[in-house]
Write a protein that holds these residues in place. Sequence first.
Motif, PDB file in Angstrom:
ATOM      1  N   CYS A  28       5.452  11.023  15.241  1.00 61.64           N
ATOM      2  CA  CYS A  28       4.089  10.584  15.494  1.00 61.64           C
ATOM      3  C   CYS A  28       4.120   9.293  16.306  1.00 61.64           C
ATOM      4  CB  CYS A  28       3.377  10.339  14.163  1.00 61.64           C
ATOM      5  SG  CYS A  28       1.729   9.648  14.321  1.00 61.64           S
ATOM      6  N   HIS A  29       3.186   9.185  17.238  1.00 62.04           N
ATOM      7  CA  HIS A  29       2.935   7.908  17.902  1.00 62.04           C
ATOM      8  C   HIS A  29       1.869   7.231  17.051  1.00 62.04           C
ATOM      9  CE1 HIS A  29       3.070   5.385  21.591  1.00 62.04           C
ATOM     10  NE2 HIS A  29       1.979   4.914  21.010  1.00 62.04           N
ATOM     11  N   LEU A  30       2.248   6.187  16.351  1.00 62.60           N
ATOM     12  CA  LEU A  30       1.401   5.567  15.341  1.00 62.60           C
ATOM     13  C   LEU A  30       0.693   4.337  15.895  1.00 62.60           C
ATOM     14  CD1 LEU A  30       0.536   5.526  12.333  1.00 62.60           C
ATOM     15  CD2 LEU A  30       2.516   4.082  11.904  1.00 62.60           C
ATOM     16  N   TYR A  31      -0.616   4.325  15.726  1.00 60.93           N
ATOM     17  CA  TYR A  31      -1.447   3.169  16.031  1.00 60.93           C
ATOM     18  C   TYR A  31      -2.038   2.682  14.722  1.00 60.93           C
ATOM     19  CZ  TYR A  31      -1.472   4.974  20.833  1.00 60.93           C
ATOM     20  OH  TYR A  31      -1.109   5.426  22.078  1.00 60.93           O
ATOM     21  N   GLY A  32      -2.364   1.397  14.650  1.00 65.73           N
ATOM     22  CA  GLY A  32      -2.982   0.930  13.428  1.00 65.73           C
ATOM     23  C   GLY A  32      -3.570  -0.458  13.566  1.00 65.73           C
ATOM     24  N   TYR A  33      -4.309  -0.819  12.513  1.00 62.32           N
ATOM     25  CA  TYR A  33      -4.936  -2.129  12.420  1.00 62.32           C
ATOM     26  C   TYR A  33      -4.696  -2.664  11.023  1.00 62.32           C
ATOM     27  CZ  TYR A  33      -7.325  -0.708  16.639  1.00 62.32           C
ATOM     28  OH  TYR A  33      -7.592  -0.278  17.918  1.00 62.32           O
ATOM     29  N   VAL A  34      -4.390  -3.959  10.931  1.00 65.66           N
ATOM     30  CA  VAL A  34      -4.309  -4.640   9.650  1.00 65.66           C
ATOM     31  C   VAL A  34      -5.507  -5.568   9.575  1.00 65.66           C
ATOM     32  CG1 VAL A  34      -2.976  -6.171   8.170  1.00 65.66           C
ATOM     33  CG2 VAL A  34      -1.793  -4.523   9.613  1.00 65.66           C
ATOM     34  N   LEU A  35      -6.348  -5.325   8.559  1.00 67.00           N
ATOM     35  CA  LEU A  35      -7.574  -6.103   8.390  1.00 67.00           C
ATOM     36  C   LEU A  35      -7.531  -6.861   7.072  1.00 67.00           C
ATOM     37  CD1 LEU A  35     -10.129  -3.302   9.370  1.00 67.00           C
ATOM     38  CD2 LEU A  35      -8.996  -4.943  10.878  1.00 67.00           C
ATOM     39  N   ALA A  36      -8.107  -8.064   7.060  1.00 70.61           N
ATOM     40  CA  ALA A  36      -8.220  -8.839   5.815  1.00 70.61           C
ATOM     41  C   ALA A  36      -9.203  -8.122   4.901  1.00 70.61           C
ATOM     42  CB  ALA A  36      -8.685 -10.250   6.108  1.00 70.61           C
ATOM     43  N   GLU A  37      -8.831  -7.986   3.646  1.00 73.47           N
ATOM     44  CA  GLU A  37      -9.670  -7.256   2.700  1.00 73.47           C
ATOM     45  C   GLU A  37     -11.017  -7.937   2.474  1.00 73.47           C
ATOM     46  OE1 GLU A  37      -8.525  -4.893  -1.183  1.00 73.47           O
ATOM     47  OE2 GLU A  37      -8.702  -7.040  -1.595  1.00 73.47           O
ATOM     48  N   VAL A  41     -11.738  -8.557   9.024  1.00 74.60           N
ATOM     49  CA  VAL A  41     -11.357  -9.097  10.328  1.00 74.60           C
ATOM     50  C   VAL A  41      -9.867  -8.833  10.515  1.00 74.60           C
ATOM     51  CG1 VAL A  41     -11.107 -11.212  11.693  1.00 74.60           C
ATOM     52  CG2 VAL A  41     -13.162 -10.838  10.330  1.00 74.60           C
ATOM     53  N   GLY A  42      -9.474  -8.435  11.708  1.00 75.05           N
ATOM     54  CA  GLY A  42      -8.075  -8.153  11.994  1.00 75.05           C
ATOM     55  C   GLY A  42      -7.205  -9.390  11.868  1.00 75.05           C
ATOM     56  N   VAL A  43      -5.961  -9.178  11.450  1.00 73.14           N
ATOM     57  CA  VAL A  43      -5.018 -10.280  11.228  1.00 73.14           C
ATOM     58  C   VAL A  43      -3.898 -10.176  12.263  1.00 73.14           C
ATOM     59  CG1 VAL A  43      -3.445 -11.345   9.586  1.00 73.14           C
ATOM     60  CG2 VAL A  43      -5.541 -10.258   8.767  1.00 73.14           C
ATOM     61  N   ASN A  44      -3.780 -11.194  13.105  1.00 73.45           N
ATOM     62  CA  ASN A  44      -2.721 -11.225  14.120  1.00 73.45           C
ATOM     63  C   ASN A  44      -1.469 -11.907  13.590  1.00 73.45           C
ATOM     64  OD1 ASN A  44      -4.185  -9.900  16.063  1.00 73.45           O
ATOM     65  ND2 ASN A  44      -4.804 -11.753  17.139  1.00 73.45           N
TER      66      ASN A  44
END
Length: 130
Positions: A28-37, A41-44
């Motif tokens: 799989c070519h995996l994309y994703g986002y990590v967001l603060a619960e 808001v996304g976490v860089n």
Amino acid sequence: MKKFLLFIFAIAIISLQCTTEEEEPYFCHLYGYVLAESDSVGVNNLLLRIWHINPDDMDQLVVLDTVRTHTDNSLFGFFERDSVCYGTSQKQGRYVTIVVDSTYNPGWPSQYWTPGIYGEVDTVTLYILD
């Protein structure tokens, strides 16, 4: 008669073993986002470790690589990884694990996710505790 039934049973077992397909890995070519619960808001700048099935020995999990979350198209917390082995022709499910280790990410708790990944391209959204 018992020997004949035993013989038929043995032939059935052998034929089932011989007709078993060899496992083929699914990638799989995996994309994703990590967001603060707390506020979604996304976490860089999080260092993620991605564990997946070893395509050379499908009974093992290996660390694929580490990826760092960043901003992409003005969306924070984005990550991308190509060639994640998420299953085989014989087993599918939650075989990919994404880990945030507090040792490498000061200020963030250690946490892991086992998202369901299916298909050649997939996107996951992960919520991290703050």
